[in-house]
Write an enzyme that holds these catalytic residues in place. Structure first.
Site, PDB file in Angstrom:
ATOM      1  N   PRO A 115      -0.437 -13.444 -25.945  1.00 38.87           N
ATOM      2  CA  PRO A 115      -1.043 -14.718 -26.335  1.00 38.87           C
ATOM      3  C   PRO A 115      -1.283 -15.736 -25.234  1.00 38.87           C
ATOM      4  O   PRO A 115      -2.007 -16.704 -25.467  1.00 38.87           O
ATOM      5  CB  PRO A 115      -0.035 -15.265 -27.353  1.00 38.87           C
ATOM      6  CG  PRO A 115       1.278 -14.690 -26.925  1.00 38.87           C
ATOM      7  CD  PRO A 115       0.982 -13.370 -26.286  1.00 38.87           C
ATOM      8  N   HIS A 116      -0.684 -15.553 -24.040  1.00 37.05           N
ATOM      9  CA  HIS A 116      -0.810 -16.602 -23.025  1.00 37.05           C
ATOM     10  C   HIS A 116      -0.787 -16.012 -21.617  1.00 37.05           C
ATOM     11  O   HIS A 116       0.238 -15.478 -21.189  1.00 37.05           O
ATOM     12  CB  HIS A 116       0.338 -17.615 -23.104  1.00 37.05           C
ATOM     13  CG  HIS A 116       0.680 -18.093 -24.471  1.00 37.05           C
ATOM     14  ND1 HIS A 116      -0.064 -19.030 -25.147  1.00 37.05           N
ATOM     15  CD2 HIS A 116       1.700 -17.765 -25.291  1.00 37.05           C
ATOM     16  CE1 HIS A 116       0.486 -19.262 -26.323  1.00 37.05           C
ATOM     17  NE2 HIS A 116       1.553 -18.502 -26.441  1.00 37.05           N
ATOM     18  N   TYR A 117      -1.909 -16.064 -20.907  1.00 34.57           N
ATOM     19  CA  TYR A 117      -1.931 -15.786 -19.458  1.00 34.57           C
ATOM     20  C   TYR A 117      -1.383 -14.402 -19.111  1.00 34.57           C
ATOM     21  O   TYR A 117      -0.685 -14.224 -18.119  1.00 34.57           O
ATOM     22  CB  TYR A 117      -1.127 -16.855 -18.695  1.00 34.57           C
ATOM     23  CG  TYR A 117      -1.444 -18.263 -19.094  1.00 34.57           C
ATOM     24  CD1 TYR A 117      -2.680 -18.838 -18.780  1.00 34.57           C
ATOM     25  CD2 TYR A 117      -0.532 -19.025 -19.806  1.00 34.57           C
ATOM     26  CE1 TYR A 117      -2.980 -20.135 -19.161  1.00 34.57           C
ATOM     27  CE2 TYR A 117      -0.823 -20.325 -20.202  1.00 34.57           C
ATOM     28  CZ  TYR A 117      -2.050 -20.870 -19.877  1.00 34.57           C
ATOM     29  OH  TYR A 117      -2.338 -22.148 -20.270  1.00 34.57           O
ATOM     30  N   ASN A 118      -1.742 -13.401 -19.907  1.00 34.84           N
ATOM     31  CA  ASN A 118      -1.261 -12.045 -19.657  1.00 34.84           C
ATOM     32  C   ASN A 118      -2.348 -11.195 -19.008  1.00 34.84           C
ATOM     33  O   ASN A 118      -3.529 -11.344 -19.340  1.00 34.84           O
ATOM     34  CB  ASN A 118      -0.828 -11.372 -20.967  1.00 34.84           C
ATOM     35  CG  ASN A 118       0.187 -12.187 -21.742  1.00 34.84           C
ATOM     36  OD1 ASN A 118      -0.143 -12.745 -22.787  1.00 34.84           O
ATOM     37  ND2 ASN A 118       1.399 -12.277 -21.238  1.00 34.84           N
TER      38      ASN A 118
ATOM     39  N   GLY B   7       2.630 -15.403 -19.383  1.00 35.53           N
ATOM     40  CA  GLY B   7       2.637 -15.092 -17.955  1.00 35.53           C
ATOM     41  C   GLY B   7       3.131 -13.715 -17.597  1.00 35.53           C
ATOM     42  O   GLY B   7       3.105 -13.346 -16.422  1.00 35.53           O
TER      43      GLY B   7
END
Length: 220
Positions: free
Chosen positions: A117-120, A136
């Site tokens: 869901p975030h910055y992967n 991350g």
């Protein structure tokens, strides 16, 4: 514990036929693109839109305007593709997944209910049912010396024959924020990775990875 049947429940993905005749899940990585192209032709146009060439998106998927999607790609029912997501091709995204802001996918299979869901960054990888990558956390899919990836399971070395291979996450795996999964990492079912970890090799099922010297079995 590294075989497909020990890591992944194939009833939780539209991609189950991709794994037929294979022993280890990473053996499917080279076939993802062709599989998507063949499967896409069979999808019901009443259920799936084709907004771009070789891209099939279920009609109830929510795609934000700033997301970028390149084929071959299939996105199954109930998924959300958030602003700034970058799907580069050869990506099969399951039902009720989250592909988040600034997340990049390339040559991957996401089983149903996966969250990135975030910055992967997820490349040349397979993520099992209800696995989750914290903000991350990324897969590193090429070794620094560019040699072929080997899966290290204790003293056992399993050649993959692949230059690009990120990670396999079994069902129900949790990866902590800002962790790096090095090439050839396999995290077995129901295991957790501590935040800010640098992981390589095999993490056993039902375990908690604190660091390479401190992997503990969960209390039952």
């Amino acid at each position: 514990m590294l075989k497909i049947t020990e890591l992944l429940d194939l009833s939780n993905t539209i991609a189950a036929p991709l794994f037929e005749g294979k022993t280890y899940p990473w053996e499917a990585l080279g076939d993802i693109g062709d599989f998507i192209l063949e499967l896409g032709k069979t999808l019901d146009p009443e259920e799936f839109d084709t907004p771009y060439e070789n891209v099939w998106i279920a009609k109830d998927v929510k795609v934000y305007p700033t997301a970028s999607i390149t084929g071959p790609c299939i996105i199954d029912h109930g998924t959300e593709v958030r602003p700034g997501a970058f799907i580069r091709g050869n990506a099969l995204v399951g039902k009720k997944c989250v592909v988040g802001n600034s997340t990049e996918l390339k040559n991957v299979v996401l089983f149903d209910n996966v969250q990135v869901p975030h910055y992967n960054y997820v490349g040349d990888s397979i993520l099992g049912y209800k696995s989750h990558m914290g903000a991350g956390s990324i897969t590193s899919n090429v070794k620094s010396d560019k040699t072929l990836v080997v899966v290290k399971n204790g003293d056992e070395l399993i050649p993959t024959g692949r230059k690009k291979f990120g990670a396999i996450l079994g069902d129900f795996v949790e990866v902590g924020c800002n962790s790096v999964l090095n090439p050839g990492t396999v995290v077995c079912r129901n295991s957790n990775i501590y935040p800010v970890s640098c992981v390589r090799g095999v993490v056993p099922e039902n375990s908690i990875y604190k660091n390479a010297e401190n992997i503990v079995i969960k209390n039952k």
